[in-house]
Design a protein around this motif. Structure first.
Motif, PDB file in Angstrom:
ATOM      1  N   ASN A 203       0.825  -1.212   0.000  1.00  0.00           N
ATOM      2  CA  ASN A 203       0.000   0.000   0.000  1.00  0.00           C
ATOM      3  C   ASN A 203       0.857   1.260   0.000  1.00  0.00           C
ATOM      4  O   ASN A 203       0.572   2.230  -0.711  1.00  0.00           O
ATOM      5  CB  ASN A 203      -0.923   0.002   1.220  1.00  0.00           C
ATOM      6  N   VAL A 204       1.923   1.254   0.812  1.00  0.00           N
ATOM      7  CA  VAL A 204       2.796   2.423   0.857  1.00  0.00           C
ATOM      8  C   VAL A 204       3.580   2.556  -0.454  1.00  0.00           C
ATOM      9  O   VAL A 204       3.820   3.673  -0.938  1.00  0.00           O
ATOM     10  CB  VAL A 204       3.752   2.337   2.070  1.00  0.00           C
ATOM     11  N   ALA A 205       3.986   1.430  -1.042  1.00  0.00           N
ATOM     12  CA  ALA A 205       4.680   1.484  -2.329  1.00  0.00           C
ATOM     13  C   ALA A 205       3.811   2.178  -3.385  1.00  0.00           C
ATOM     14  O   ALA A 205       4.307   2.969  -4.195  1.00  0.00           O
ATOM     15  CB  ALA A 205       5.068   0.082  -2.789  1.00  0.00           C
ATOM     16  N   LYS A 206       2.516   1.890  -3.383  1.00  0.00           N
ATOM     17  CA  LYS A 206       1.610   2.568  -4.320  1.00  0.00           C
ATOM     18  C   LYS A 206       1.649   4.078  -4.105  1.00  0.00           C
ATOM     19  O   LYS A 206       1.697   4.856  -5.067  1.00  0.00           O
ATOM     20  CB  LYS A 206       0.175   2.056  -4.134  1.00  0.00           C
ATOM     21  N   SER A 207       1.614   4.502  -2.834  1.00  0.00           N
ATOM     22  CA  SER A 207       1.633   5.927  -2.530  1.00  0.00           C
ATOM     23  C   SER A 207       2.949   6.568  -2.966  1.00  0.00           C
ATOM     24  O   SER A 207       2.968   7.681  -3.507  1.00  0.00           O
ATOM     25  CB  SER A 207       1.420   6.140  -1.027  1.00  0.00           C
ATOM     26  N   VAL A 208       4.072   5.877  -2.712  1.00  0.00           N
ATOM     27  CA  VAL A 208       5.382   6.404  -3.106  1.00  0.00           C
ATOM     28  C   VAL A 208       5.459   6.530  -4.628  1.00  0.00           C
ATOM     29  O   VAL A 208       5.941   7.548  -5.160  1.00  0.00           O
ATOM     30  CB  VAL A 208       6.509   5.487  -2.582  1.00  0.00           C
ATOM     31  N   ILE A 209       4.989   5.530  -5.325  1.00  0.00           N
ATOM     32  CA  ILE A 209       5.031   5.541  -6.790  1.00  0.00           C
ATOM     33  C   ILE A 209       4.171   6.674  -7.343  1.00  0.00           C
ATOM     34  O   ILE A 209       4.569   7.393  -8.272  1.00  0.00           O
ATOM     35  CB  ILE A 209       4.577   4.171  -7.330  1.00  0.00           C
ATOM     36  N   GLU A 210       2.979   6.874  -6.768  1.00  0.00           N
ATOM     37  CA  GLU A 210       2.108   7.967  -7.216  1.00  0.00           C
ATOM     38  C   GLU A 210       2.736   9.321  -6.921  1.00  0.00           C
ATOM     39  O   GLU A 210       2.668  10.250  -7.736  1.00  0.00           O
ATOM     40  CB  GLU A 210       0.747   7.842  -6.536  1.00  0.00           C
ATOM     41  N   ALA A 211       3.363   9.453  -5.750  1.00  0.00           N
ATOM     42  CA  ALA A 211       3.979  10.726  -5.381  1.00  0.00           C
ATOM     43  C   ALA A 211       5.120  11.102  -6.316  1.00  0.00           C
ATOM     44  O   ALA A 211       5.441  12.282  -6.470  1.00  0.00           O
ATOM     45  CB  ALA A 211       4.488  10.657  -3.940  1.00  0.00           C
ATOM     46  N   ASN A 212       5.744  10.104  -6.944  1.00  0.00           N
ATOM     47  CA  ASN A 212       6.836  10.351  -7.877  1.00  0.00           C
ATOM     48  C   ASN A 212       6.369  10.445  -9.334  1.00  0.00           C
ATOM     49  O   ASN A 212       7.198  10.539 -10.241  1.00  0.00           O
ATOM     50  CB  ASN A 212       7.897   9.262  -7.747  1.00  0.00           C
ATOM     51  N   GLY A 213       5.053  10.430  -9.541  1.00  0.00           N
ATOM     52  CA  GLY A 213       4.504  10.623 -10.877  1.00  0.00           C
ATOM     53  C   GLY A 213       4.496   9.390 -11.761  1.00  0.00           C
ATOM     54  O   GLY A 213       4.329   9.513 -12.980  1.00  0.00           O
ATOM     55  N   PHE A 214       4.638   8.200 -11.165  1.00  0.00           N
ATOM     56  CA  PHE A 214       4.654   6.973 -11.968  1.00  0.00           C
ATOM     57  C   PHE A 214       3.424   6.105 -11.745  1.00  0.00           C
ATOM     58  O   PHE A 214       3.426   4.921 -12.093  1.00  0.00           O
ATOM     59  CB  PHE A 214       5.907   6.161 -11.641  1.00  0.00           C
ATOM     60  N   GLY A 215       2.371   6.678 -11.158  1.00  0.00           N
ATOM     61  CA  GLY A 215       1.180   5.911 -10.851  1.00  0.00           C
ATOM     62  C   GLY A 215       0.525   5.285 -12.063  1.00  0.00           C
ATOM     63  O   GLY A 215      -0.089   4.211 -11.968  1.00  0.00           O
ATOM     64  N   ASP A 216       0.638   5.945 -13.228  1.00  0.00           N
ATOM     65  CA  ASP A 216       0.025   5.402 -14.438  1.00  0.00           C
ATOM     66  C   ASP A 216       0.975   4.489 -15.206  1.00  0.00           C
ATOM     67  O   ASP A 216       0.600   3.916 -16.228  1.00  0.00           O
ATOM     68  CB  ASP A 216      -0.432   6.540 -15.353  1.00  0.00           C
ATOM     69  N   LYS A 217       2.204   4.333 -14.706  1.00  0.00           N
ATOM     70  CA  LYS A 217       3.195   3.515 -15.399  1.00  0.00           C
ATOM     71  C   LYS A 217       3.463   2.186 -14.700  1.00  0.00           C
ATOM     72  O   LYS A 217       3.915   1.227 -15.330  1.00  0.00           O
ATOM     73  CB  LYS A 217       4.528   4.275 -15.500  1.00  0.00           C
ATOM     74  N   ILE A 218       3.210   2.138 -13.395  1.00  0.00           N
ATOM     75  CA  ILE A 218       3.583   0.969 -12.597  1.00  0.00           C
ATOM     76  C   ILE A 218       2.344   0.423 -11.893  1.00  0.00           C
ATOM     77  O   ILE A 218       1.604   1.162 -11.248  1.00  0.00           O
ATOM     78  CB  ILE A 218       4.649   1.336 -11.543  1.00  0.00           C
ATOM     79  N   ARG A 219       2.153  -0.885 -12.001  1.00  0.00           N
ATOM     80  CA  ARG A 219       1.051  -1.550 -11.304  1.00  0.00           C
ATOM     81  C   ARG A 219       1.618  -2.379 -10.153  1.00  0.00           C
ATOM     82  O   ARG A 219       2.529  -3.184 -10.344  1.00  0.00           O
ATOM     83  CB  ARG A 219       0.273  -2.446 -12.271  1.00  0.00           C
ATOM     84  N   VAL A 220       1.094  -2.155  -8.940  1.00  0.00           N
ATOM     85  CA  VAL A 220       1.545  -2.870  -7.742  1.00  0.00           C
ATOM     86  C   VAL A 220       0.575  -4.003  -7.448  1.00  0.00           C
ATOM     87  O   VAL A 220      -0.636  -3.793  -7.356  1.00  0.00           O
ATOM     88  CB  VAL A 220       1.642  -1.928  -6.526  1.00  0.00           C
ATOM     89  N   ILE A 221       1.114  -5.202  -7.283  1.00  0.00           N
ATOM     90  CA  ILE A 221       0.307  -6.377  -6.942  1.00  0.00           C
ATOM     91  C   ILE A 221       0.732  -6.872  -5.570  1.00  0.00           C
ATOM     92  O   ILE A 221       1.917  -7.108  -5.324  1.00  0.00           O
ATOM     93  CB  ILE A 221       0.478  -7.501  -7.977  1.00  0.00           C
ATOM     94  N   ASN A 222      -0.213  -7.019  -4.664  1.00  0.00           N
ATOM     95  CA  ASN A 222       0.057  -7.557  -3.338  1.00  0.00           C
ATOM     96  C   ASN A 222      -0.104  -9.073  -3.373  1.00  0.00           C
ATOM     97  O   ASN A 222      -1.208  -9.605  -3.313  1.00  0.00           O
ATOM     98  CB  ASN A 222      -0.900  -6.935  -2.322  1.00  0.00           C
ATOM     99  N   ALA A 223       1.013  -9.778  -3.485  1.00  0.00           N
ATOM    100  CA  ALA A 223       0.987 -11.241  -3.575  1.00  0.00           C
ATOM    101  C   ALA A 223       2.399 -11.770  -3.447  1.00  0.00           C
ATOM    102  O   ALA A 223       3.378 -11.022  -3.526  1.00  0.00           O
ATOM    103  CB  ALA A 223       0.377 -11.686  -4.905  1.00  0.00           C
TER     104      ALA A 223
END
Length: 460
Positions: A203-223
Motif C-alpha cells: 500500500n505504501v509502495a503505491k503511494s510512493v510511486i504515485e507521489a513520484n509521478g509513476f502511478g500510471d506507469k507501474i502496477r503494484v500487486i500484493n501477492a
C-alpha cells in the motif's frame, strides 16, 4: 551507541520505574527533555537499569551507553529538528503495554505518504517493517549500480513488459519507469508490474510511486510471486521480457531467491528474458574474533561464561544461523585467504538448490579460529556488480557463522578441512568431521562436540 558518531542533546531522564513483582499492564507519560547544547535532533535513545535484590544488598545491572559492551534501542524521528540549545526543550510521549515500549514525537504531525491515501489505511507500528529497509534505500553504491544496470537493459532492446519481484518502497520499479522514459524504443509501450507480499508495504509502495509521478506507469500487486501464474484475473496477462529483483539477505540465500527465481523462470518470464541480477558468488574466510565484543556477539559459550555453571551444551544452537555484522567493527583477525566458495545462477536456471563441497584451507596466520565470515559478489549483468566484502561497505555488511565449540588453536601452515554447504535458503559451513545436529533432533543426553581435522604442512 559506542559505534555511532553522536552528540548528546539532553541529560538522561528516568521515564518509568517499574516494579516487576506487581502487575503493570500499561502506562503513558509525557517527558520534557531540556536541551543542554545545540544540534540536530534525530533520535531518542533508551535503555534500562535492572535492580536485583532489595536494600543494601541490591545490585544494578545497567545497559546505559557508558557501560562497556552494551547495546541500546534507538528510535528515529520522521525528520530532524533543529535544537537551538539551553532554554529549549524536547518533548516525547512514552507509553508501554505488556509487550512493547512506544515513543511518539508530539511535534511531528501524523501524515500519510500521499494526499489521496485511504483514511482507513492501517497505521503501522514500529515493528511493521524490517529495519534493514532504511539502510538499503540509502545505500548509494547499491542503488547506483542497479540504476546503471536497469538503464543499460532498457536501452539495449525493446522491452514490452517488466516484472519487479519484491517491491519494497517501489524504488527499483521506479528506476525502470524512469529508464523507460529516457529510452526511445520503450518510452510508451513498456508495462511495469511490481509484486510485494506484505500488504502494508504494498500500500505504501503505491503511494510512493504515485507521489513520484509513476502511478500510471507501474502496477503494484500484493501477492507472493510464487503464487502467480500467467492469466490469473487481475494479475499478469503475459510473460515478462525483463525481471528485476533484490531478494538477497546478508547471507545471499536467506530470502529464498533461488526457488523464487526458478518459479519465475518457469511460470512468469519469456524464455529469453533478461534477469537482474543474473548470478552471484559467495566468498569466505576464517576469523579469530576476540571476546571483547558485546555479549550478543560472543560465540560460543566457554566454561567461564556461566557464572560458575557449565552452559556449554547450549552451544548446540550457536551455529544454527549467521549474524549480520560489519567485520571492520569487530576486534578480529583474518586467518586465511579469501575463499571462492559457491557461484549461483540467479536467472532461475540453478541446477541444484542444495550442495556440499569440501575444501582444504591453509592457515596464513597463527591464532584461534572462532568463526567464518562470508559475503558475496552480486552480478547485475556481465559488467556491473556489487561486492559486500569488508573492504566495500554496503547495507548488507557481512555474515558471520560461529562454530559451536571453543576455538581451535592454529599455527601458520596448518590445514583445516572444511565443508561448505548450502540449502535453498541458507549458506552454512561445517568441519568435515562435525555432523550438524538440530536441537529438536538431538537427544537430551547427547553432547555435541566439534572435531576439527588439522595437519601440519610438511617441510620439503
Amino acid at each position: 551507541m559506542s559505534t555511532l558518531q553522536h552528540t548528546l542533546l539532553s541529560e538522561p531522564q528516568v521515564v518509568f520505574d517499574l516494579d516487576l513483582s506487581e502487575e503493570q499492564l500499561e502506562s503513558e507519560v509525557e517527558v520534557c527533555l531540556p536541551a543542554v547544547r545545540p544540534g540536530d535532533w534525530h533520535a531518542v535513545v533508551c535503555w534500562h537499569d535492572l535492580e536485583i535484590g532489595h536494600g543494601q544488598n541490591s545490585q544494578v545491572v545497567s545497559c546505559c551507553p557508558s557501560e562497556p559492551h552494551t547495546w541500546q534501542a534507538v528510535l528515529f524521528r520522521g525528520a530532524p529538528r533543529v535544537v537551538q540549545g539551553p532554554g529549549e526543550s524536547m518533548v516525547i510521549r512514552v507509553s508501554h503495554d505488556v509487550h512493547n515500549l512506544r515513543i511518539q514525537f508530539p511535534d511531528e504531525e501524523v501524515s500519510t505518504p500521499c494526499p489521496d491515501a485511504d483514511e482507513h489505511q492501517p497505521v503501522m507500528t514500529v515493528s511493521s517493517v524490517s529495519r534493514w529497509h532504511w539502510g538499503m534505500m540509502q545505500d548509494d553504491q547499491r542503488n547506483s549500480m542497479y540504476d546503471l544496470a536497469i538503464t543499460k537493459a532498457m536501452s539495449s532492446r525493446r522491452v514490452e513488459r517488466v516484472l519487479d519481484i519484491g517491491s519494497g518502497s517501489g524504488l527499483l520499479a521506479m528506476m525502470v519507469a524512469r529508464a523507460a522514459q529516457g529510452s526511445e524504443q520503450n518510452s510508451e509501450a513498456c508495462e511495469i508490474v511490481t509484486i510485494e507480499a506484505v500488504e502494508t508495504i504494498a500500500n505504501v509502495a503505491k503511494s510512493v510511486i504515485e507521489a513520484n509521478g509513476f502511478g500510471d506507469k507501474i502496477r503494484v500487486i500484493n501477492a507472493m510471486s510464487t503464487e502467480l501464474e500467467i492469466g490469473q484475473p487481475g494479475m499478469l496477462d503475459q510473460v515478462a521480457s525483463l525481471c528485476v529483483s533484490e531478494i538477497v539477505d546478508v547471507g545471499l540465500l536467506g530470502e529464498f531467491c533461488l526457488p523464487t527465481m526458478a518459479h519465475a523462470r518457469h511460470k512468469l518470464l519469456a524464455h529469453d528474458a533478461q534477469v537482474i541480477p543474473c548470478r552471484a558468488q559467495v566468498h569466505a574466510a576464517l576469523f579469530q574474533i576476540d571476546r571483547t565484543q558485546p555479549a550478543a556477539m560472543r560465540r560460543p559459550l566457554g566454561l567461564d561464561d556461566g557464572f560458575g555453571l557449565d552452559l556449554r551444551a547450549f552451544n548446540l544452537f550457536a551455529s544454527e544461523t549467521y549474524e549480520q555484522v560489519d567485520i571492520r567493527q569487530l576486534e578480529s583477525k583474518r586467518l586465511t585467504a579469501v575463499l571462492d566458495v559457491f557461484e549461483f545462477d540467479l536467472t532461475g536456471r540453478q541446477d541444484r538448490l542444495d550442495s556440499r563441497v569440501e575444501m582444504e584451507v591453509d592457515m596464513l596466520e597463527p591464532g584461534e579460529c572462532h568463526a567464518i565470515g562470508f559475503w558475496f559478489t552480486l552480478h547485475l549483468d556481465d559488467q556491473i556488480s556489487i561486492c559486500t566484502s569488508p573492504e566495500t561497505p554496503t547495507c548488507w555488511n557481512q555474515a558471520v557463522y560461529f562454530w559451536p565449540e571453543p576455538a581451535l588453536q592454529v599455527k601458520k601452515g596448518d590445514k583445516i578441512k572444511l565443508a561448505c554447504c548450502h540449502e535453498p535458503n541458507r549458506v552454512y559451513f561445517e568441519p568435515v568431521s562435525y555432523t550438524h545436529l538440530r536441537a529438536h533432533e538431538t537427544p537430551e543426553h547427547l553432547v555435541c562436540r566439534l572435531l576439527l581435522e588439522k595437519k601440519k604442512k610438511q617441510n620439503k
